[in-house]
Structures are given as structure tokens and as C-alpha cells.
Design an enzyme around this catalytic site. Structure first.
Site, PDB file in Angstrom:
ATOM      1  N   GLU A   1     -57.365   1.361  30.591  1.00 50.38           N
ATOM      2  CA  GLU A   1     -56.879   2.577  31.268  1.00 50.38           C
ATOM      3  C   GLU A   1     -55.917   2.260  32.407  1.00 50.38           C
ATOM      4  OE1 GLU A   1     -58.738   6.740  32.977  1.00 50.38           O
ATOM      5  OE2 GLU A   1     -59.684   5.664  31.352  1.00 50.38           O
TER       6      GLU A   1
ATOM      7  N   ASP B   1     -61.812   4.006  30.276  1.00 46.37           N
ATOM      8  CA  ASP B   1     -63.089   4.356  30.908  1.00 46.37           C
ATOM      9  C   ASP B   1     -64.055   4.931  29.881  1.00 46.37           C
ATOM     10  OD1 ASP B   1     -62.253   3.502  33.328  1.00 46.37           O
ATOM     11  OD2 ASP B   1     -62.140   5.462  34.282  1.00 46.37           O
TER      12      ASP B   1
ATOM     13  N   TYR C   1     -70.485   1.372  36.548  1.00 46.91           N
ATOM     14  CA  TYR C   1     -69.553   2.494  36.329  1.00 46.91           C
ATOM     15  C   TYR C   1     -69.922   3.689  37.205  1.00 46.91           C
ATOM     16  CZ  TYR C   1     -66.663   5.848  33.780  1.00 46.91           C
ATOM     17  OH  TYR C   1     -65.731   6.796  33.438  1.00 46.91           O
TER      18      TYR C   1
END
Length: 690
Positions: A8, A104, A307
Site C-alpha cells: 500500500e 493493508d 495492525y
């Protein structure tokens, strides 16, 4: 043959390339023997805008609403075309056998990658990397467990449906309101009910009327208890309070009951994103956007947390085996960590391991990578400390205390005393117990009352933390998008940040009166969010969802068209345009507030307040303002009135820099040093001959 790996961000691509030995660095990608790693820059594509679909939709007019296209399609974002072109060229290379989506691991990340692969017409197998931390170990494990991208089709359909719903509702209702009321009025399926939550709290504050009341307290051996009342604000006259005290003082009180119970309080579970945003706002006044940015940096740059965009506070069963290694990474964080390591990293709070309560990602916890504290900023350090402290709570004993409740009666009136004794401090930092009273049943108590005047307190405005809690309660947005929604409301001048909390602007208040009631209350949006979640879980059809959204959109636009409500533009001032005489409108910009002409054919604009420059006043050395005068701009000091001519760009570029000035001064000083006289030179020469 090689894998084409799509990350990303460039920073993530760099990390992946190191682990995968893609050491050949190119402008827009890294290459190795087996892989090519490239990146998006967030979204490289977006849904087409109305003007891209039909010529008649280019003009904002009520006749063309609602705009409900059969197919919307995607288009490149102009600023990132170069990167998209590179990915397209790489995708067509004959040595590419498959693609790996490494964006992601969430709804938006899925959409980013799928749109790119769709646009470049990628027709080879696609796999998915799904990891919750950016450590080398996690990346290697993730690549050993790649799954077919088809397994994430439902997640993509949910993301696509969300994007289309925002397009249909947002663009149609915003256009309808803007055209009808001739001002830029932005509405949306999530932002409007979010704004309404802030306004709802404001209305409670506006309706509030402060009221005096009197509190009667009893003091026993330094401990105080208030009179038990059904309505704590019930005594509104001092005379009534004094009468009651006089009546109770005619006798001694009696201890009528003593109850004791043991309370066990386990440590709170690790953070999800929304909770850490709320707590960071409460502790440090960080905005939701700032907290997300800090956690994202800890995840991507420092690789020391998992995350961040998670909505779960739980961990999966297979993570039990990683607990000791995570503790070892933070062994120098606090003394108790070494004790937890000696115990084998045994988790006391086993309820944290629940696979069914982990959605896309588990709770926010430290990774197995040892932090380098010297590389963390002060703000990053604060957030990391919060995450680690919550994580350590999983290994700590529960907090236990004995709670004693004592009731003292004076006739029919009662007072309740409470005293606690810590039995096991556990995860809570131990506090010294307050001196305890040794109570006895039927003990007689001397009357020792005080009467104090008090004032009822108004409700507090919503802070970003309390707004996030409300958004979570009503399923408005996702952990990943809530910060963005708050920022959008502020940017569109519908909401403002103040020292006391969030506040709806006059424009925002009017919008809530003008917009459809169904968009103001969270129920409709809540229903849509539940359906999007069901699409992601394969339990609801995205086609059915979009059909319902199209129907709702038509109804919402029709309501605006038929509305008879009036709108007053509070941004229009009493000041007149010096060019055409029309009223000036006040507008917020990045550079501060400006005045612009309300006449669409006039382009007059000026700053509301003078711009502060970096140019220093020659007298007081403070920064000077830039003033737009009749003969051009000039500098003025607002403190002592000193003015200076402002050089044009060419003259400014010729102006000597401080470095050049210093170098010239050194040269001049050297040249100005006294030279040896002729006599001194002759003597020196004579001595050398000798």
C-alpha cells in the site's frame, strides 16, 4: 517466473523487499530473483464522478437529480498516474506468473488493490498476504501461508458497496442541498448523523438551567458521608436543610448495618483502535487523527505494535505461543515484566483468547521486536506506553479488595460510609489504604453535621473521545474511518474544535434542520453498516444492498426538493466588495480566514487578518505582517508600527542569505587585519639571513 507484490505504501514495500531479497532498487519498484515489489500510494483510483458519466451531470441542477447510474466505473487519480502506469507495465511482463495483494489487511486495503488489478486488466492468479504486524518474522510467516484472493471476495464486495453507497447518498444529497439553498452544504450517510450526535449534546446543554441545592454531610472520625436521598438535588432551601439538621441533632445516630464483600477486578483487555483514540484524547487531548497517525507509525516505521485499524480487543488461541517472545522484547519496560517471563509468559486473563471475537484483526498489542526508545518521539512514546501497559495487564493478578458498607441512621434519615482495603494490588498500582474506622453494630454516633450549598452542573460538550464512543455505539463508520469523518466535518466548516470540546457551527446547525430527518438520526446508517458487515461475512448480497441504497437516495432527494425550509448563510458579512459592491463571504482556508465576493462573476478576495511573515522587525525583532496596500504589499510591525518595503521575487532572490553574509564578513574582517610595517618586514628578513 516472478511474483508481483503490491503493497500500500513505499515504506511497507521497502520492508517487504528486504525480507524477500528484492535488492535491485528502481524508481517505482524493487526487484529480486523471485519477486517484484511495488506499491500504491493509498488509493490510485476512485469511482468516476457524475461529470465523467453523463454530460448533463456536469452542471449542478435539481432537474438531473437523483443521479443513479447503472454502472459507475473507476478512474485514475491525476497526481498518481505515474505509479499506476508503472504497475500496469509490470503486470504485463512475461516473467510475472501471479500477483500478491499485500496492501493493508482490511476493507479499504482490499479495495485499493482490487481496483488497481482491475484497471491494469491483470488476468493471472492472485493471492493474498494477511498479516497483523510488520516484523520480519510476521512477513516471512505470512508469505508461507498465502491464500487465494477469492477467499477475500466478500470483503472486497463490502468495500465496493460502501464506496458506491457513499457516492449515491453523499453526492446526491449534497448536490440537492447545495442547489436548493445556494451554498456548499455537504451531507453524507455517516458524517451527518455524526454531526447530529454533537448537536444533540449541545441541545442538552442549552436546555440546562443551573439550580441551587444543599448537601447535608455527617462526619465521623475524619470520614464523611452524604445524606441518602432519592433525589440528591431535592433540598433547595437552606432553611429546610437547617431544620432537618436540627431534628437529627436531637438524638445520637446508630449503626444499623455493616456489610462486607470481596470485589475482584481483572485488568482491562488490550486496546482496539477506537478505545485507544478515546483514551489518548482524554489523557493528552490528541485528536483521533493524530492518535491513528502515531499508532500507524509504531506499526509501519518502528514495527513494535500490531495492525492498528482493529475493532477487536481479543486474541486468537494460536497467539498463546507468542506471548513469552513479546514479553522478552519489552523486558526492560518495567520490573514486573521479568517476573512474567520467569512464569513462562503465562496469561492470567485467559478470556482474551477467543477466536470468535476476532474479526479481521486481533487486539492492538506489542510485536516480538525490541523497541528502540531513543528513536521514538515523545508522542509515540506515550502511545506505546499505553499499549504495553494494557498488554501487561494480561499477565497480572486481578485486583482484589474488601469493601465495607456501613449504614448510620438518625431516625428515618440514613448515611452510608464506605471503606475499602486492598487485599491484592494485582494489575493496579498499589495505593496506601486510608485510615480505617473500626465500626460496631448498634454503635452510637455523635451528631456532627455540615450543610453546604452546591450548584447543579451542566452536561459537558462532546470531546473527540466521547464522540468516538457514541459513533462506536451507533455503528457509525469503522475504526479506520472515524477519525477521517471527524476531520471532514471540521474541514467543511460544519463543526469546530474549541478548548471545551467539539461544537457545531451555525452552518452545521442549519444543515441538520434542512437535511432529511432519516439522515440525521443514526438508525438508517446503523442499518446500512450492519448490512455491509453481513456482506463481508457472506450473509447478504451487495446487489440487494445497492438497490436499497438507490431507493433510499431517490427518497432523500425528493424530500429535499419538496422542502419549504429557509436557509440563512451566516458566512455572509456586512462588508462590501470594493470591485462590484456585492457582500463578502468569510471562508476558512489553510492560510487562515479570507473574504471572497459572493458575486460568482467577481473574483475579488482578500485575507481577513494580515498574514504573519518570517520577516523580522528591525526595531523589536518580532515577526512582521504582510499588508496589501494600494501600491502593492509591504511589511508592517503591529507592535511598533514600523513599515518596510517588500522586495519582489527577483530582488528577494538577489538578497544575501545569512550564510553569504557571514562568509563576506569573515573575508572583510581578515582583510581588515593590520598589515606588517615596512620596518618590521626588513627586520624579519635580516634575522632570517643570520
Amino acid at each position: 517466473m516472478k511474483q508481483l507484490i503490491l503493497a500500500e505504501k513505499p515504506s511497507v514495500a521497502r520492508d517487504l523487499s528486504k525480507v524477500l531479497n528484492a535488492n535491485q532498487k528502481h524508481k517505482n519498484y524493487f526487484e529480486g530473483d523471485k519477486v517484484i515489489v511495488t506499491w500504491a500510494l493509498g488509493h490510485l483510483l476512485s469511482l468516476k464522478m457524475p461529470e465523467d458519466l453523463k454530460p448533463e451531470w456536469k452542471t449542478w441542477q435539481m432537474d438531473t437529480l437523483p443521479m443513479i447510474p447503472k454502472y459507475i466505473g473507476i478512474k485514475p487519480l491525476p497526481k498518481t498516474r505515474g505509479q499506476l502506469k508503472t504497475i500496469g507495465q509490470l503486470a504485463k511482463r512475461k516473467d510475472i506468473s501471479e500477483a500478491v495483494i499485500a496492501t493493508d489487511a482490511g476493507r479499504e486495503g482490499e479495495l485499493v488493490a482490487r481496483w488497481i488489478l482491475e484497471y491494469v486488466k491483470f488476468d493471472k492468479p492472485v493471492k493474498r498476504l494477511w498479516i497483523s504486524s510488520q516484523t520480519n518474522k510476521a512477513i516471512k510467516e505470512g508469505f508461507s501461508k498465502l491464500k487465494p484472493a477469492k477467499e477475500y471476495d466478500n470483503l472486497y464486495q463490502s468495500a465496493l458497496a460502501r464506496s458506491k453507497a457513499d457516492w449515491l447518498v453523499g453526492l446526491n444529497v449534497t448536490r440537492a442541498l447545495t442547489v436548493k439553498y445556494e451554498d456548499n452544504l455537504s451531507a453524507g450517510r455517516v458524517q451527518t448523523p455524526t454531526l447530529a450526535l454533537v448537536r444533540q449534546q449541545e441541545k442538552k446543554i442549552e436546555k440546562f438551567r443551573p439550580q441551587n441545592y444543599f448537601v447535608i454531610s455527617l462526619d465521623v472520625a475524619g470520614q464523611t458521608a452524604k445524606l441518602n436521598q432519592k433525589n440528591p438535588y431535592g433540598i433547595t432551601e437552606r432553611e429546610d436543610a437547617e431544620k432537618l439538621v436540627k431534628k437529627m441533632s436531637q438524638q445520637k445516630g446508630q449503626v444499623t448495618s455493616i456489610t462486607e464483600k470481596e470485589k475482584t477486578e481483572p485488568a482491562p483487555l488490550p486496546y482496539d483502535l477506537t478505545e485507544i483514540q478515546r483514551e489518548a484524547n482524554s489523557r493528552y487531548q490528541y485528536s483521533a487523527k493524530k492518535t491513528l497517525s502515531l499508532v500507524q507509525s509504531l506499526y509501519e516505521v518502528h514495527k513494535i505494535v500490531t495492525y492498528p485499524r482493529t475493532d477487536s480487543k481479543y486474541l486468537t488461541q494460536d497467539m498463546k505461543a507468542t506471548m513469552k517472545e513479546r514479553l522478552q522484547a519489552i523486558s526492560d519496560f518495567s520490573p514486573e515484566v521479568k517476573t512474567y517471563i520467569k512464569n513462562g509468559g503465562k496469561v492470567i486473563q485467559n478470556k482474551v483468547f477467543q477466536d470468535s471475537k476476532v474479526t479481521d484483526h486481533h487486539a492492538l498489542i506489542p510485536t516480538e521486536q525490541r523497541p528502540r526508545y531513543e528513536k521514538l518521539s515523545n508522542d509515540e512514546q506515550r502511545i506505546y506506553t499505553m499499549i504495553v501497559e494494557r498488554f501487561l495487564g494480561l499477565f497480572a493478578e486481578a485486583h482484589k479488595e474488601s469493601q465495607q458498607k456501613v449504614t448510620v441512621a438518625f431516625g428515618e434519615e440514613t448515611f452510608t460510609f464506605r471503606q475499602n482495603k486492598v487485599l491484592v494490588a494485582g494489575w493496579k498500582k498499589s495505593e496506601a489504604d486510608k485510615p480505617a474506622i473500626s465500626w460496631q453494630k448498634d454503635q452510637r454516633i455523635q451528631p456532627n453535621f455540615t450543610v453546604e450549598k452546591a450548584l447543579t452542573s451542566p452536561p459537558k460538550p462532546l470531546s473527540e473521545g466521547t464522540l468516538l464512543a457514541n459513533m462506536e455505539k451507533h455503528s457509525l463508520g469503522t475504526p479506520a474511518t472515524r477519525a477521517e469523518i471527524i476531520e471532514k466535518l471540521i474541514k467543511s466548516e460544519l463543526m469546530e474544535r474549541t478548548n471545551n470540546g467539539l461544537q457545531v457551527s451555525p452552518k452545521g446547525k442549519q444543515l441538520l434542520e434542512l437535511v432529511n430527518p432519516a439522515l440525521v438520526t443514526p438508525e438508517l446508517t446503523e442499518k446500512w453498516e450492519r448490512q455491509l458487515e453481513a456482506i463481508a461475512n457472506g450473509k447478504f448480497s451487495s446487489q440487494s444492498f445497492i438497490k436499497e441504497i438507490e431507493k433510499d437516495t431517490a427518497s432523500l432527494v425528493n424530500e429535499v426538493k419538496q422542502s419549504t425550509k429557509k436557509y440563512q448563510d451566516f458566512s455572509i458579512t456586512t462588508k462590501k466588495c470594493p470591485v462590484c459592491g456585492s457582500s463578502l463571504r468569510e471562508k476558512n482556508t489553510r492560510d487562515g480566514k479570507i473574504y471572497i465576493c459572493t458575486n460568482p462573476e467577481c473574483d475579488y478576495r482578500r485575507r481577513k487578518d494580515p498574514k504573519v511573515s518570517n520577516h523580522r522587525c528591525p526595531q523589536c525583532h518580532r515577526k512582521m505582517e504582510i499588508i496589501d496596500g494600494k501600491n502593492g504589499a509591504y511589511f508592517r510591525c503591529k507592535y511598533d508600527g514600523t513599515t518596510e518595503k517588500m522586495l519582489d521575487k527577483k530582488a528577494r532572490s538577489k538578497k544575501m542569505t545569512k550564510h553569504e553574509e557571514r562568509r563576506l564578513l569573515n573575508k572583510v574582517n581578515q582583510e581588515a587585519e593590520p598589515q606588517e610595517s615596512a620596518l618590521a618586514q626588513a627586520l624579519k628578513a635580516a634575522m632570517e639571513k643570520d
